[in-house]
Write a protein that holds these residues in place. Sequence first.
Motif: not given
Length: 76
Positions: A30, A33, A36, A39, A41, A50, A69-74
């Motif tokens: 983590i 990363i 942002k 990924y 799916r 990606y 799937l999007i993973i980002k910091k708030r």
Amino acid sequence: RYFSTPSGQKSKVNLSLNKDSAKVVHSFDIEDIGSKAVYCRCWRSKKFPYCDGSHSKHNEETGDNVGPLIIKKRDA
Ligand code: FES
């Protein structure tokens, strides 16, 4: 739920990626990363794991509705 062919045979999600492996797994720390990551799916990306936007063509051709799937910091 599984998708079936007319013959009743269950179909594969992964059509071409790392087919010599028993299982395709990716792992990321983590901390690496960044702000942002996006990924895939749909298993159609040329940059897998990606997303490269290939899900749009897949959805157009099949009537599917898959996306990344999007993973980002708030946002601060
Ligand atoms: Fe697969 Fe975007 S290319 S989800």
